[in-house]
Design a protein around this motif. Structure first.
Motif, short mmCIF file in Angstrom:
data_model
loop_
_atom_site.label_atom_id
_atom_site.label_comp_id
_atom_site.label_asym_id
_atom_site.label_seq_id
_atom_site.Cartn_x
_atom_site.Cartn_y
_atom_site.Cartn_z
N ILE A 120 0.82 -1.23 0.00
CA ILE A 120 0.00 0.00 0.00
C ILE A 120 0.84 1.27 0.00
O ILE A 120 0.43 2.28 -0.54
N GLY A 121 2.04 1.23 0.56
CA GLY A 121 2.88 2.42 0.60
C GLY A 121 3.76 2.60 -0.63
O GLY A 121 4.44 3.61 -0.78
N VAL A 122 3.75 1.63 -1.52
CA VAL A 122 4.55 1.71 -2.75
C VAL A 122 3.81 2.61 -3.74
O VAL A 122 2.59 2.50 -3.90
N PRO A 123 4.53 3.53 -4.41
CA PRO A 123 3.87 4.41 -5.38
C PRO A 123 3.14 3.62 -6.46
O PRO A 123 3.56 2.53 -6.85
N GLU A 124 2.05 4.20 -6.93
CA GLU A 124 1.22 3.52 -7.94
C GLU A 124 2.00 3.22 -9.21
O GLU A 124 1.82 2.17 -9.80
N ASP A 125 2.88 4.15 -9.62
CA ASP A 125 3.63 3.93 -10.86
C ASP A 125 4.65 2.79 -10.73
O ASP A 125 5.22 2.35 -11.72
N LEU A 126 4.87 2.31 -9.51
CA LEU A 126 5.75 1.16 -9.29
C LEU A 126 4.96 -0.10 -8.93
O LEU A 126 5.52 -1.09 -8.48
N GLY A 127 3.63 -0.04 -9.10
CA GLY A 127 2.80 -1.21 -8.89
C GLY A 127 2.14 -1.31 -7.53
O GLY A 127 1.48 -2.29 -7.23
N GLY A 128 2.29 -0.28 -6.69
CA GLY A 128 1.67 -0.30 -5.37
C GLY A 128 0.36 0.46 -5.34
O GLY A 128 -0.20 0.81 -6.38
N GLU A 129 -0.09 0.73 -4.14
CA GLU A 129 -1.36 1.43 -3.94
C GLU A 129 -1.19 2.94 -3.79
O GLU A 129 -2.16 3.68 -3.85
N GLY A 130 0.03 3.39 -3.50
CA GLY A 130 0.27 4.82 -3.38
C GLY A 130 -0.41 5.45 -2.17
O GLY A 130 -0.87 6.58 -2.23
N ALA A 131 -0.47 4.73 -1.06
CA ALA A 131 -1.14 5.25 0.13
C ALA A 131 -0.44 6.50 0.65
O ALA A 131 0.77 6.65 0.53
N THR A 132 -1.22 7.37 1.25
CA THR A 132 -0.68 8.58 1.87
C THR A 132 -0.09 8.23 3.23
O THR A 132 -0.33 7.13 3.76
N ILE A 133 0.65 9.17 3.79
CA ILE A 133 1.21 8.97 5.12
C ILE A 133 0.08 8.71 6.12
O ILE A 133 0.17 7.83 6.98
#
Length: 115
Positions: free
Chosen positions: A57-70
């Motif tokens: 969830i903390g991995v950026p979306e452009d790297l395949g994650g969810e791009g969760a905020t802090i």
């Protein structure tokens, strides 16, 4: 002063992440005390969290994650921590016993000194 609120979609996403963490709670709770006692690796809990997708969830979306905020990450960690924290944390020094830290007195906890 202008106050801003979290957008509705963002609140729903945060709630979904927290629900994923809550779904892991039974496994985390079942093994936490044993791993604390033994000082052993939390393999079952790690697998549960991984399988629930919480590691991404903390991995950026452009790297395949969810791009969760802090904030979203903090809320997930808070929920997961509720499953593994000791029942009385922080401990209260309300009486002395054989298990009390050296120098403890009723109603006070000694402050550790740095060396």
């Amino acid at each position: 002063m202008t106050m801003t609120t979290q957008p509705t979609g963002s609140r729903q996403r945060e709630a979904a992440f927290v629900a994923q963490a809550a779904a892991c709670a039974p496994v985390l709770e079942r093994h936490a005390a044993r791993h604390d006692e033994e000082g052993s690796w939390v393999g079952e809990s790690f697998e549960q969290v991984r399988d629930a997708g919480l590691l991404a969830i903390g991995v950026p979306e452009d790297l395949g994650g969810e791009g969760a905020t802090i904030r979203e990450l903090a809320m997930v960690q808070r929920r997961a921590g509720q499953s593994t924290a000791p029942p009385r944390w922080p401990p209260r020094c309300t009486s002395t016993s054989p298990r009390s830290p050296p120098g403890a007195t009723a109603g006070r906890c000694p402050v550790p000194r740095r060396r």
